[in-house]
Design an enzyme around this catalytic site. Sequence first.
Site, mmCIF file in Angstrom:
data_model
loop_
_atom_site.group_PDB
_atom_site.id
_atom_site.type_symbol
_atom_site.label_atom_id
_atom_site.label_comp_id
_atom_site.label_asym_id
_atom_site.label_seq_id
_atom_site.Cartn_x
_atom_site.Cartn_y
_atom_site.Cartn_z
ATOM 1 C CG ASP A 1 -1.921 1.108 1.251
ATOM 2 O OD1 ASP A 1 -1.634 2.170 0.662
ATOM 3 O OD2 ASP A 1 -2.981 0.936 1.883
ATOM 4 C CE LYS B 1 -7.356 8.414 1.825
ATOM 5 N NZ LYS B 1 -6.825 7.141 2.269
HETATM 6 C C1 LIG Z 1 -7.515 5.923 2.624
HETATM 7 C C2 LIG Z 1 -6.616 4.759 2.559
HETATM 8 C C3 LIG Z 1 -7.011 3.595 1.916
HETATM 9 C C4 LIG Z 1 -8.390 3.406 1.350
HETATM 10 O O1 LIG Z 1 -8.673 4.282 0.336
HETATM 11 P P1 LIG Z 1 -10.183 4.770 0.007
HETATM 12 O O2 LIG Z 1 -10.005 5.389 -1.322
HETATM 13 O O3 LIG Z 1 -10.573 5.720 1.088
HETATM 14 O O4 LIG Z 1 -11.031 3.537 -0.026
HETATM 15 C C5 LIG Z 1 -6.101 2.554 1.851
HETATM 16 N N1 LIG Z 1 -4.871 2.656 2.399
HETATM 17 C C6 LIG Z 1 -4.468 3.765 3.019
HETATM 18 C C7 LIG Z 1 -3.097 3.818 3.578
HETATM 19 C C8 LIG Z 1 -5.327 4.845 3.134
HETATM 20 O O5 LIG Z 1 -4.943 5.933 3.798
#
Ligand SMILES: *Cc1c(COP(=O)(O)O)cnc(C)c1O
Length: 401
Positions: free
Chosen positions: A194, A219
């Site tokens: 991630d 994000k």
């Molecule tokens: C926000 C986030 C997600 C999930 O993303 P969404 O688009 O809100 O579903 C996954 N991993 C991390 C580290 C995040 O901050």
Amino acid sequence: MSKSDDDSLRPATKLVQGGRRPEWTGDPRLGGGVVNPPVWRASTILYDNIADLKARGHATHDKLYYGRRGTPTVWALADALTDMEPGAEGTLLYPSGVAANSSGLLALLAPGDHLLMVDSAYEPTRAFCNGMLARMGVATTYYDPLIGAGIAELIRPETKLIFLESPGSLTFEVQDIPAIVAVARERGVLTMLDNTWATPLLFPALAHGVDVTMMSLTKYVGGHSDAMMGSLTATRAVWPKLRSAAYQLGQAVSPDDCALMLRGLRTLDVRMARHQASALAVAEWLAGRADVGRVLHPALPGDPGHDIWARDFSGASGLFGFALKGADEAGRTRFIEALDHFGIGFSWGGYESLVVPSNPADIRTATQWSDPDPLLRLSIGLEDPADLIADLARGFAAVAG
Ligand SMILES: *Cc1c(COP(=O)(O)O)cnc(C)c1O
């Protein structure tokens, strides 16, 4: 391929050029082209005749087939993200970051398999492991984010995947990704990262040996808090599995949202530089205060993850944490509610600053979070950092008062 499919180009140039294939941005019958791939909304695709309908392979990623398989707006975003990751075969898009993570895990794991999941992972990622994956008969072992090459001891014959998140998005531990990847490769285990915090601008994951890299585009790529999406970018070996699972699960994204994401992507480099500089200025100011405990920011010298971060990452984004020394829950609430320039809310990576309380001790299982000071997480936006610092000073006054 677009012009940015050229690994000699630098990332900022790729961000500008990615996905702008002439066949998507120009039409010779109109006498020219446009800068941005237009928004192609579609469910039905019309074929010229039955031979054409029969001949169209349905596993393509850049030929019109049916709306769910995408249109040039969708492919342009996928292409641009692929170009940002040297070593990538392709990118799949999902309606959220959570959908990207869960689809990737489903694609790569089967009943009886074993998954190694970092203990600092985003909470919904854990929820998927403890929920659907457990019901499917996939066993998850959580591991210490700082385990490094010690991960070898946790690998079993049925271990298929090691999942990483670095830095952890609540607690900001930096993982030794090269050490973990080296063990995984030797043992024939896949790795999935991630990479939402760093994006490929600061950490091109596949070039570091990771097999699948995930981002919540919600994000930093979107950058404006107005759309949600997730992506998986993978090597040639893994890509067909991910694509097949995405098709089976019916994962599809809106071309309108892709246009928003493409707009965000073009300015990612300049925004990230500002997020980085402002967040560091705020973090350094916090680190100098007597009423602050730990500051969780790997770009600060002295942070436990600093050396590995400096070795592997080319910069920092704008998300970090800090502890209010000696404060209680009520003091933390007074701090947050005294702020004028920080919205109280989840998500991050937008142009506006945000704050949330965080409680990592409630989430972990493989490791303990023993620091008693209450934690806050800040997403530093594009405001002038001096205004943000003045605002935070009001928060400290409210805790004391
Ligand atoms: C926000 C986030 C997600 C999930 O993303 P969404 O688009 O809100 O579903 C996954 N991993 C991390 C580290 C995040 O901050």
